[in-house]
Design a protein around this motif. Structure first.
Motif, PDB file in Angstrom:
ATOM      1  N   TRP A  96      33.865  52.155  53.706  1.00  0.00           N
ATOM      2  CA  TRP A  96      35.031  51.814  52.890  1.00  0.00           C
ATOM      3  C   TRP A  96      36.096  51.009  53.640  1.00  0.00           C
ATOM      4  CZ3 TRP A  96      33.471  52.834  48.284  1.00  0.00           C
ATOM      5  CH2 TRP A  96      32.695  53.975  48.018  1.00  0.00           C
ATOM      6  N   TYR A 311      29.265  44.117  48.943  1.00  0.00           N
ATOM      7  CA  TYR A 311      29.749  45.111  49.912  1.00  0.00           C
ATOM      8  C   TYR A 311      31.229  44.898  50.234  1.00  0.00           C
ATOM      9  CZ  TYR A 311      30.596  46.982  54.616  1.00  0.00           C
ATOM     10  OH  TYR A 311      31.149  47.605  55.702  1.00  0.00           O
ATOM     11  N   ARG A 314      33.620  46.119  47.446  1.00  0.00           N
ATOM     12  CA  ARG A 314      33.552  47.496  46.933  1.00  0.00           C
ATOM     13  C   ARG A 314      34.895  48.189  47.173  1.00  0.00           C
ATOM     14  NH1 ARG A 314      29.574  51.222  50.466  1.00  0.00           N
ATOM     15  NH2 ARG A 314      29.572  52.158  48.410  1.00  0.00           N
ATOM     16  N   LYS A 315      35.222  49.097  46.290  1.00  0.00           N
ATOM     17  CA  LYS A 315      36.466  49.842  46.373  1.00  0.00           C
ATOM     18  C   LYS A 315      36.165  51.330  46.378  1.00  0.00           C
ATOM     19  CE  LYS A 315      39.138  46.277  43.958  1.00  0.00           C
ATOM     20  NZ  LYS A 315      39.881  45.829  45.135  1.00  0.00           N
TER      21      LYS A 315
END
Length: 318
Positions: A96, A311, A314-315
């Motif tokens: 993340w 990728y 993304r959150k």
């Protein structure tokens, strides 16, 4: 030393440590509150001292063995638990943290990409207008191989893939770190690295295009370039972030700006290293392979770049 009195005085600590360890072993270290974690560490040190004393005064084999087991359990949970947490932090960053940093610094990444593409466009234009320009950028041996022999140079990698892969990776890391370090020159060297590399790729692309070798050339570039080029752009963005802190600290003190923007730059650095390693492996083993049809190489590059974009966008779900 009165053994029975000493045992009676110390036994509550042993039981308390045992109770905390049972909770950690069942539910994990996160199940403890901050005060309990401190207590666990304190009790571990205390019981370790009790173990040493019990051995010195020969209080009994059974008690020594029990204390040994207790301290071993505590050691495993305290130290190996912290290692697990460190590894979890690394996993969370790549899962993340890095995508979030890429999103936060997208403007700098776009600027780095634009500098590279500007260099490529200028090289393309001048090479088409004046063939002498190409000889200033591209080695003469490479020009002769492409123009006179009508061959590309990637075949030299075949047969020495491991050596080539490691050399390529090291070179890419050097270029990327040079772009990052260029930030301390107020971004001047970062701009130079990005622009000059753009000129190089533009001149080479024009050379192969003029000699009808564009299709196999880009088939070679696509698989590893899908990671390698974005990694260089990310590195350039890191250098520009450092330059921003030096030149335009804004509402921050310059030292605070360096901490803030430097933190973002360092996160980009951590993210690009695996990208460059993977790209170097692909460039050494897959891209030059004559066994892989060229359409497959194009497809691989498109797939890798698509996955990278997904990728980086993304959150984390709240």
């Amino acid at each position: 030393m009165n053994i029975q009195r000493w045992i009676a005085r110390r036994e509550p600590n042993w039981k308390r440590l045992d109770a905390l360890l049972k909770q950690v072993e069942k539910k994990g270290l996160k199940s403890l509150q901050a005060t309990e974690i401190k207590e666990l560490a304190s009790l571990y040190r205390s019981v370790s001292a009790d173990l040493a004393r019990s051995r010195t005064h020969h209080v009994g084999h059974t008690l020594v063995q029990d204390l040994q087991i207790l301290t071993s359990r505590a050691y495993n949970q305290i130290y190996q638990g912290s290692r697990r947490q460190e590894w979890q932090a690394v996993i969370d960053f790549y899962k993340w943290g890095f995508p979030a940093t890429v999103q936060q610094t997208s403007g700098y990444i776009a600027a780095a990409t634009a500098l590279f593409l500007l260099g490529a466009a200028i090289a393309w234009w001048f090479t088409w207008q004046d063939p002498v320009f190409m000889s200033l950028i591209v080695p003469e041996s490479l020009i002769e191989k492409v123009r006179d022999k009508h061959e590309l140079w990637m075949g030299s990698i075949v047969g020495i893939e491991p050596l080539a892969s490691s050399g390529i990776t090291i070179n890419n890391i050097k270029v990327s770190f040079a772009a990052i370090a260029g930030g301390i020159t107020a971004g001047a060297f970062t701009v130079y690295i990005l622009f000059f590399n753009g000129i190089n790729i533009g001149a080479v692309a024009t050379l192969v295009g003029q000699n009808n070798l564009a299709y196999p050339f880009w088939a070679f570039v696509f698989p590893h370039g899908a990671l390698e080029l974005p990694a260089i752009f990310f590195a350039g963005a890191a250098g520009l972030l450092i330059a921003r802190a030096i030149l335009f600290p804004g509402k921050y003190k310059r030292s605070d700006a360096l901490k803030f923007y430097g933190s973002q730059a360092s996160q980009l650095v951590f993210g690009i290293v695996p990208m460059l390693i993977i790209a170097g492996t692909i460039e050494g083993f897959y891209s030059p392979s004559p066994l892989v049809p060229e359409p497959f190489k194009y497809l691989a590059g498109i797939l890798i770049f698509t996955l990278l974009v997904l990728y980086c966008n993304r959150k984390k779900k709240l």
